[in-house]
Design an enzyme around this catalytic site. Structure first.
Site, PDB file in Angstrom:
ATOM      1  CD  GLU A 108     -58.022   9.125  -1.396  1.00 13.08           C
ATOM      2  OE1 GLU A 108     -57.182   8.369  -0.885  1.00 13.08           O
ATOM      3  OE2 GLU A 108     -57.807  10.337  -1.611  1.00 13.08           O
TER       4      GLU A 108
ATOM      5  CE  LYS B 203     -56.725  13.489  -0.118  1.00 12.54           C
ATOM      6  NZ  LYS B 203     -56.090  12.359  -0.836  1.00 12.54           N
TER       7      LYS B 203
ATOM      8  CB  CYS C 227     -56.988   9.848   1.945  1.00 11.72           C
ATOM      9  SG  CYS C 227     -55.515   8.787   2.080  1.00 11.72           S
TER      10      CYS C 227
END
Lengths: 378, 378
Positions: free
Chosen positions: A113, A190, A227
């Site tokens: 990430e 994300k 993540c």
């Protein structure tokens, strides 16, 4: 921080026959190591590779064997150096890793990430850190990755901080997917943003607005769970529904409390969705110019906890590779047959038995603020 | 079949300091063993207990400490014996285990899936096996469990084959929940039915029609995910949404292929939903009177693969107990504080960041037979 991985400790201490049992239970089927050309001298980087196996030969469909590479790495220069220098040095180092992965025959490469920058959100300072944000299509990182993808005919999955200048200068946590011809196929933002301790990201960017796109690359259909999205089974599920065969999970995760989750979540997602998952973590302790607190009552400090690497890849039947090391840069390559996804689906029937209609109704009810949970009282 | 568990192999071989690392990564926080009164002589049954810990003392809410017991066991007499004898002998043996768990202070006790009978669905014979089915409220097993619950003031979670005589004699895979006063609080029916190999259950009973009830018992809010439902994150999720603090997963699972999944799925569910999970498997190789095939091209045989026990309990932060043994009966007791569920939710925010509204819309679209997956083409 312990420097040895669990796998190293097991290999060093457990007798051969019992080691087989331990590995079968903890890691699944036996897998073979790949014989890979060594890195050029001077590069401080672990290189590991495995043939994940498990697929049968079908009569009507040829095997679809691809090599996936994941890269974990640490910062190169201190965070007090100019932004441009920090980024350029990481670009330079990681480019060598990507190119070596290509030399090893990798078809798809994914880094951790926000791989071009420190995880500076712990500081709660907007500057200079927001200057790492760049245009997803024309910024320096994508420009560089496009060149490398084209040069080597590889797919690159690149997680960066995005500045959307055409939309009120908004910041996103974005992953750019570049096809093997160098064309940017698209991007993913994300979907789930942490709000805990030093992962104070929700003041920097908001939840993604691009859904769960699956990118139909030259080497298979891929998705990206960034993540913290790893903690959300629905996030993984939507990529499965949309047809992903490999889902990458570029991450940045520190040891305290979270290391015991690391081997569980991406692996469980591979099992639940009958696809491959690739979990990638950064390494090293990042030190910042100004002291900050962590919302845990402890004194101000300049170090973010140590990122523990341990990147690994899991097959649709739950068999996983050992992890990369915990403290240093590493490249992990897995040779996989995408046909295994459908074979496991046929064998175990998880998609067919998932009762989406039931859950779409139940979740729709559950999102009503007046939802009455199904509780049987005493 | 290896008789040692992974935990035993690790304890026997890995030096103390490295063992700490291995356990931290693989099992989470350090936990204390409980000092428990030994079983009566003659009972061949392992007894283990742990204090799972992890909760902080709150100012406004007292700790809610309960002891949960899970029981794994094998058949007592051969499957060729009369049904009544088979069931009575299991009743007799397991009653002793439940009563000893109560002596140890257990408040809630749960056995494995269909704990009163063999997993005879591998035979594809309906008789005599369907005769194990009984009325969920008035059948011999519930009648016995009600008495024991009342006698000891414990909650009992009892998975049985249910005959619904009032509804065309339908068979269900049902779990009955009995409160500490002996009242049947209600029941849950297995939501996801396997259709693979020897787990040929879908010709015996259908998917449950009772949703995802959470039972508000004297000792906490509990839910039940039956066996194969473990593979379905949405199943676990709905119990979380409905307020479960402990979810039991009574199971029957054999070693080949599946043992590597066992430590992952129920544990991941505890993490994703910030509640406790209890995964319970049976033990032993069951032998049937008539040879049967397993849908794998291998010759007919009378043995079902060996169930590997290894029952374990996980806390909301992912910390887990070691497993019970792999080959014999066992009782595992965990002392837990239910307050940890909300504390972990506050700390990690998984429920708050799960974007149910997004997924209820996406799943609703995905259940349309004309759904167009979100694919970005090359």
């Amino acid at each position: 921080m312990d420097s040895l991985t669990v796998e190293q400790i097991l290999e060093d201490n457990v007798p051969e026959q019992q080691l087989k049992t331990v590995k079968r239970v903890l890691y699944g089927r036996e897998i073979e190591a790949l014989d890979l050309p060594p890195m050029e001298k001077g590069l401080q980087c672990e290189l590991k590779g495995y043939k994940l196996g498990g697929a049968i030969a079908e009569q009507l469909r040829a095997p679809r064997v691809v090599k996936v590479a994941i890269i974990q790495h640490g910062l190169v220069v201190p965070t007090s150096e100019p932004i441009r220098v920090q980024r350029d040095e990481i670009h330079k180092k990681v480019t060598k890793y990507i190119e070596h992965a290509a030399t090893c025959g990798a078809n798809i490469v994914c880094m951790q990430e926000l791989w071009t920058m420190p995880m500076a959100f712990c500081t709660r300072e907007k500057y200079p850190w927001n200057e790492f944000a760049e245009d997803a299509l024309t910024g320096p990182t994508t420009t560089l990755m496009v060149k490398i993808a084209q040069k080597h005919g590889i797919v690159i999955v690149s997680s960066i901080l995005e500045r959307e200048s055409s939309n009120s200068d908004i910041i996103w946590n974005t992953t750019v997917v570049i096809n093997s011809d160098g064309r940017v196929l698209g991007k993913q933002r994300k979907n789930h943003i942490p709000r805990n301790g030093d992962f104070n990201e929700s003041t920097y960017y908001m939840e993604g607005n691009l859904g769960h796109p699956v990118f139909d690359t030259t080497f298979g259909k891929i998705g990206v769970v960034t993540c913290y999205g790893r903690h959300h089974p629905l996030n993984w599920l939507m990529y499965g529904i949309n047809g992903a065969e490999i889902v990458f999970n570029p991450s940045a995760i520190i040891a305290e409390q979270f290391e015991t989750l690391w081997g569980v979540e991406a692996r469980c997602a591979a099992i639940s969705n009958s696809y491959y998952t690739c979990a990638i973590n950064r390494v090293g302790t990042e030190v910042y110019p100004n002291a900050f607190t962590s919302g845990d009552g402890k004194p101000p400090h300049k170090e973010l906890g140590e990122f523990f690497g341990s990147s690994y890849i899991t097959a649709p039947d739950g068999t996983r590779t050992p992890g990369l090391n915990r403290t240093g840069d590493g490249v992990l390559i897995a040779e996989i047959d995408l046909n295994l996804c459908r074979q496991v689906r046929d064998l175990w029937n998880f998609p067919m038995t998932r009762r989406l209609d039931l859950y779409s109704r139940e979740l729709t009810k559950a999102t009503d603020p007046n939802y009455q949970p199904q509780i049987v009282g005493k």
